[in-house]
Design an enzyme around this catalytic site. Structure first.
Site, short mmCIF file in Angstrom:
data_model
loop_
_atom_site.label_atom_id
_atom_site.label_comp_id
_atom_site.label_asym_id
_atom_site.label_seq_id
_atom_site.Cartn_x
_atom_site.Cartn_y
_atom_site.Cartn_z
N HIS A 16 21.99 -39.81 -17.99
CA HIS A 16 21.05 -40.42 -18.93
C HIS A 16 20.98 -39.63 -20.24
O HIS A 16 20.01 -39.75 -20.99
CB HIS A 16 19.66 -40.54 -18.28
CG HIS A 16 19.69 -41.41 -17.06
ND1 HIS A 16 19.83 -42.77 -17.12
CD2 HIS A 16 19.67 -41.11 -15.74
CE1 HIS A 16 19.86 -43.27 -15.90
NE2 HIS A 16 19.78 -42.27 -15.04
N LYS A 38 15.22 -18.09 -14.96
CA LYS A 38 15.58 -16.68 -14.68
C LYS A 38 16.68 -16.25 -15.64
O LYS A 38 16.62 -15.19 -16.24
CB LYS A 38 16.10 -16.59 -13.25
CG LYS A 38 15.59 -15.67 -12.24
CD LYS A 38 14.19 -15.34 -12.00
CE LYS A 38 13.13 -15.69 -12.96
NZ LYS A 38 11.83 -15.92 -12.48
N ARG A 64 3.39 1.19 -7.07
CA ARG A 64 3.42 0.13 -6.06
C ARG A 64 2.25 -0.83 -6.19
O ARG A 64 2.23 -1.87 -5.54
CB ARG A 64 3.39 0.76 -4.65
CG ARG A 64 4.56 1.66 -4.37
CD ARG A 64 4.32 2.45 -3.11
NE ARG A 64 4.47 1.63 -1.93
CZ ARG A 64 5.60 1.48 -1.26
NH1 ARG A 64 6.67 2.11 -1.67
NH2 ARG A 64 5.66 0.74 -0.19
N GLU A 118 15.46 -16.03 -19.43
CA GLU A 118 14.51 -14.99 -19.83
C GLU A 118 15.11 -13.59 -19.83
O GLU A 118 14.68 -12.75 -20.61
CB GLU A 118 13.18 -15.06 -19.06
CG GLU A 118 13.24 -14.84 -17.60
CD GLU A 118 11.86 -15.00 -16.92
OE1 GLU A 118 10.83 -14.84 -17.56
OE2 GLU A 118 11.85 -15.27 -15.71
N LYS A 123 4.41 -9.46 -18.85
CA LYS A 123 4.28 -9.75 -17.42
C LYS A 123 3.12 -10.71 -17.17
O LYS A 123 3.21 -11.61 -16.35
CB LYS A 123 4.08 -8.44 -16.64
CG LYS A 123 4.00 -8.63 -15.13
CD LYS A 123 5.32 -9.13 -14.54
CE LYS A 123 5.21 -9.56 -13.11
NZ LYS A 123 6.31 -10.43 -12.68
N CYS A 153 0.83 -1.19 0.00
CA CYS A 153 0.00 0.00 0.00
C CYS A 153 0.87 1.25 0.00
O CYS A 153 2.07 1.19 0.26
CB CYS A 153 -0.87 0.01 1.23
SG CYS A 153 -1.68 -1.56 1.53
N GLU A 197 14.13 -23.10 -11.84
CA GLU A 197 13.85 -21.67 -11.67
C GLU A 197 15.10 -20.83 -11.99
O GLU A 197 15.01 -19.79 -12.65
CB GLU A 197 13.34 -21.40 -10.25
CG GLU A 197 13.08 -19.95 -9.87
CD GLU A 197 12.07 -19.24 -10.76
OE1 GLU A 197 11.39 -19.88 -11.57
OE2 GLU A 197 12.00 -18.00 -10.65
N ASN A 208 -0.22 0.97 6.67
CA ASN A 208 0.46 -0.03 5.84
C ASN A 208 0.98 -1.11 6.76
O ASN A 208 1.56 -0.81 7.80
CB ASN A 208 1.67 0.57 5.12
CG ASN A 208 1.25 1.35 3.90
OD1 ASN A 208 0.07 1.40 3.58
ND2 ASN A 208 2.23 1.94 3.23
N GLY A 209 0.83 -2.36 6.34
CA GLY A 209 1.34 -3.47 7.14
C GLY A 209 0.19 -4.39 7.52
O GLY A 209 -0.90 -4.32 6.93
N TRP A 250 -3.62 -2.26 -1.28
CA TRP A 250 -3.44 -3.54 -1.98
C TRP A 250 -3.99 -4.58 -1.02
O TRP A 250 -3.41 -4.82 0.04
CB TRP A 250 -1.93 -3.73 -2.25
CG TRP A 250 -1.57 -5.04 -2.87
CD1 TRP A 250 -1.33 -6.22 -2.23
CD2 TRP A 250 -1.35 -5.30 -4.26
NE1 TRP A 250 -1.00 -7.19 -3.14
CE2 TRP A 250 -1.00 -6.66 -4.39
CE3 TRP A 250 -1.43 -4.51 -5.42
CZ2 TRP A 250 -0.72 -7.25 -5.61
CZ3 TRP A 250 -1.14 -5.11 -6.64
CH2 TRP A 250 -0.79 -6.45 -6.73
O1 M6R Z 1 1.16 -14.69 -13.17
P1 M6R Z 1 1.59 -16.12 -13.19
O2 M6R Z 1 2.32 -16.53 -11.97
O3 M6R Z 1 0.45 -17.06 -13.49
O4 M6R Z 1 2.61 -16.22 -14.40
C1 M6R Z 1 3.15 -17.44 -14.80
C2 M6R Z 1 4.32 -17.23 -15.72
O5 M6R Z 1 3.93 -16.55 -16.87
C3 M6R Z 1 5.45 -16.45 -15.04
O6 M6R Z 1 5.87 -17.06 -13.88
C4 M6R Z 1 6.65 -16.33 -16.00
O7 M6R Z 1 7.23 -17.59 -16.21
C5 M6R Z 1 7.69 -15.34 -15.46
N1 M6R Z 1 8.18 -14.53 -16.53
C6 M6R Z 1 8.85 -16.00 -14.82
O8 M6R Z 1 9.83 -15.12 -14.42
#
Ligand code: M6R
Length: 601
Positions: free
Chosen positions: A500, A481, A27, A484, A596, A2, A477, A100-101, A76
């Site tokens: 394998h 990261k 935010r 991407e 996003k 928030c 993960e 906030n909090g 939020w």
């Molecule tokens: O909003 P969501 O968590 O459903 O999104 C899923 C993926 O699109 C998201 O995690 C994507 O892989 C990110 N770019 C990863 O960093």
């Protein structure tokens, strides 16, 4: 997360509040409100959605009075839906508060206040603050003492601005947990408040970044602090820089925020003898024999991590599927399965469709989500919010850590309800959970190390990220990261799978990032890494234990729980991929070809 603003002075109070909230838009919020005080009159405006809606309401009211005091807030949702009633400022009989909090002990306080005749209109934790204040004020007839008493009763995180007709010339403020800044405005007698720099830039030079436990009272006469623990600083001048809290990228800011947002995520949920979620009760697991999780991308990795925890701790069969695969495989679903979807945005098309399929098949459903009132929270039977605040970087960071913590807590909730965990083991797990925020603190030394390593890892023909058990999804993960935001080829593998097939790629130009926790299968992963080293792969080991075959080494702290190692390694992986991306000159926050929120199939 928030946003808070506050104003005392002779300029246009409404304008400062609305402009200030606009500066805090980045935010994220789902509703907003302001309260304006004029001697014996308080005008309040609240609106759902965009600030434009709030501004229209204020404009339509054609206010005639001039106000010398005001407070404002963007919310939020964490406790209670995003509705006007739940939006701040919250009213008692004659006072308003923005906060906030999270007030951890709000349920006890609310019960106590109801018994004493107070009535509540919202579902929020915040509303107890204003009633508590008035309860003390009615008894003491001394607003400062009443404010101090109020603060002393609150547990959790609370940064507060409170105004009251009991003393209409003042704003009472306090900071604990969430950020709050008080500034001496450029105009005479002016005092400004904001929860980050951006609303203050251009209007003030001298500010106090309040420390936890510091509060006070402000009026046109000046600012009186309730303790000596404060010092004045000069404001930065760049708004863009201020929005990122001084970090170079939102991703960097979000990596650094993880320790705090994970604390918020756990607030009120970890009890002395178990886990408590406001959002669910044990009826959720009645008749449940199996859990199925569906998600995409990073959220899928959080789901995969949790499948180890659900089976290990709660002894429930758990399988995890990528939502886009699940949708078209003609899945067999039975109503003794709890269907869990995980999503930062709550809008990912494939995950949403998977959720609808499960609902149509009559399964109980739960979404672990960061955005209340999103399509998924509106569709699922139950929601647990991750409370990470808006995530702006396309590369998800704090969403993952909060999702993983929620799912770990859920596994313990199930374990206790199903009596699959001893009380001793439960205590160990709760202890480890409480330590997670510490594991997520970014140490300068670690960040510097990843910066230096990034120089050496720009070339080569690819990266392997390897791990076992929960460190396998973490390897996935780490690889996601890196690819991407750096556009380098990276794959995550279960370490035992290398021989394998993938090990055929090993040579000095193949970089292996090896996740080698001390507390889980160390010897097994060690021999997998030795095999890669013997084939000349360049090894970067992440471990608390020295490993002589490593070409590079990121040393993590020794802990006594593998999940704490998990979070420490997560930070190292996020920083490494970000630093490589920066070196390559990429746009860290908005990588090519990605969005996003993926709302198309
Ligand atoms: O909003 P969501 O968590 O459903 O999104 C899923 C993926 O699109 C998201 O995690 C994507 O892989 C990110 N770019 C990863 O960093």
């Amino acid at each position: 997360m928030c946003g808070i603003v506050g104003y005392i002075g002779k300029q246009d109070t409404t304008k400062y509040l609305l402009d200030g909230l606009k500066e805090l838009e980045y935010r994220g919020y789902d509703s907003a409100g302001i309260a304006l005080l004029n001697t014996d009159k308080i005008d309040v405006f609240k609106a759902l959605g965009k600030l434009e809606n709030l501004k229209n309401k204020v404009d339509n009211a054609s206010l005639s009075s001039s106000y010398e005091i005001g407070i404002g807030h963007t919310r939020w949702a964490t406790h209670g839906k995003p509705t006007e009633l739940n939006a701040h400022p919250h009213l008692g009989e004659y006072s308003y508060v923005v906060h906030n909090g999270i007030i951890e002990n709000y349920k006890e306080l609310k019960e106590e206040l109801i018994e004493q005749g107070h009535s509540f209109v919202s579902q929020t934790d915040t509303e107890v603050i204003v009633h508590l204040f008035e309860n003390y004020q009615n008894k003491l007839n001394n607003p400062i003492e009443a404010f101090k008493e109020t603060i002393s009763r609150l547990d959790g995180a609370f940064s507060i601005l409170l105004i009251s007709k009991a003393d209409p010339s003042k704003i009472f403020f306090f900071k604990h947990g969430s950020p709050l800044i008080v500034a001496q405005g450029n105009e005479e007698g002016e005092v400004l408040f904001a929860s980050s720099d951006a609303p203050l830039i251009g209007l003030a030079n001298d500010v106090v970044y309040l420390e936890d436990g510091v509060g006070g009272i402000a009026s046109t006469e000046g600012i009186e602090f309730l303790s000596d623990d404060y010092s004045w600083s000069t404001l930065p001048t760049s708004k863009q820089f201020a929005q990122k809290d001084g970090y170079r990228f939102f991703m960097e800011k979000e990596i650094y925020e993880q320790s705090d947002v994970v604390s918020d995520c756990m607030l009120g949920r970890i009890q002395d003898n178990g886990i408590d979620f406001d959002e669910i009760d044990e009826s959720l697991i009645e008749g449940i024999k199996e859990i199925k999780i569906c998600a995409c991308g990073t959220s899928y990795h959080a789901g995969l991590t949790s499948s180890y925890l659900f089976e290990r701790l709660s002894k429930v069969k758990c399988n995890v599927e990528i939502a886009s695969e699940f949708r078209y495989k003609e899945p067999l679903l039975s109503d003794d399965t709890l269907f869990i979807v995980i999503s930062q945005s709550g809008e990912t098309a494939d995950t949403l469709e998977a959720l609808k399929m499960a609902k149509n098949a009559g399964l109980k459903s739960l979404v672990v989500c960061n955005v209340d009132n999103s399509s998924m929270t509106r569709t699922a039977d139950h929601t647990i919010l991750t409370r990470a605040g808006i995530e702006k970087g396309v590369a998800s960071t704090k969403a993952f850590s909060t999702q993983t913590v929620v799912l770990w807590m859920l596994a313990l909730y199930f374990a206790k309800a199903k009596e699959t965990i001893s009380s001793e083991k439960l205590q160990e797990e709760l202890h480890a959970l409480r330590e997670v925020p510490k594991s997520l603190i970014v140490e300068d030394k670690l960040h510097e190390k990843t910066r230096r390593l990034a120089k050496r890892y720009l070339h080569g023909h690819g990266f392997f990220f390897i791990g076992r058990d929960v460190f396998f999804p973490l390897a996935l993960e780490g690889a996601l990261k890196l690819k991407e935001i750096s556009y380098l080829h990276a794959e995550g593998y279960p370490a035992g799978e290398m021989k394998h097939g993938p090990i055929a790629l090993a040579d000095p130009e193949l970089f292996t990032i090896a996740l080698m926790p001390q507390n889980l299968l160390y010897d097994k992963i060690k021999s997998n890494v030795e095999e890669l080293s013997a084939r000349d792969s360049t090894i970067c080991a992440i471990s608390p234990l020295d490993f002589e075959l490593a070409d590079d080494f990121i040393k993590t702290l020794k802990t006594d729980h593998y999940m704490l190692e998990f979070f420490e390694m997560l930070i190292a992986l996020q920083l490494l991929s970000m630093e490589i991306s920066i070196r390559l000159g990429n746009d860290v926050d908005m990588p090519r070809n990605l969005a996003k929120s993926v709302t198309v199939e």
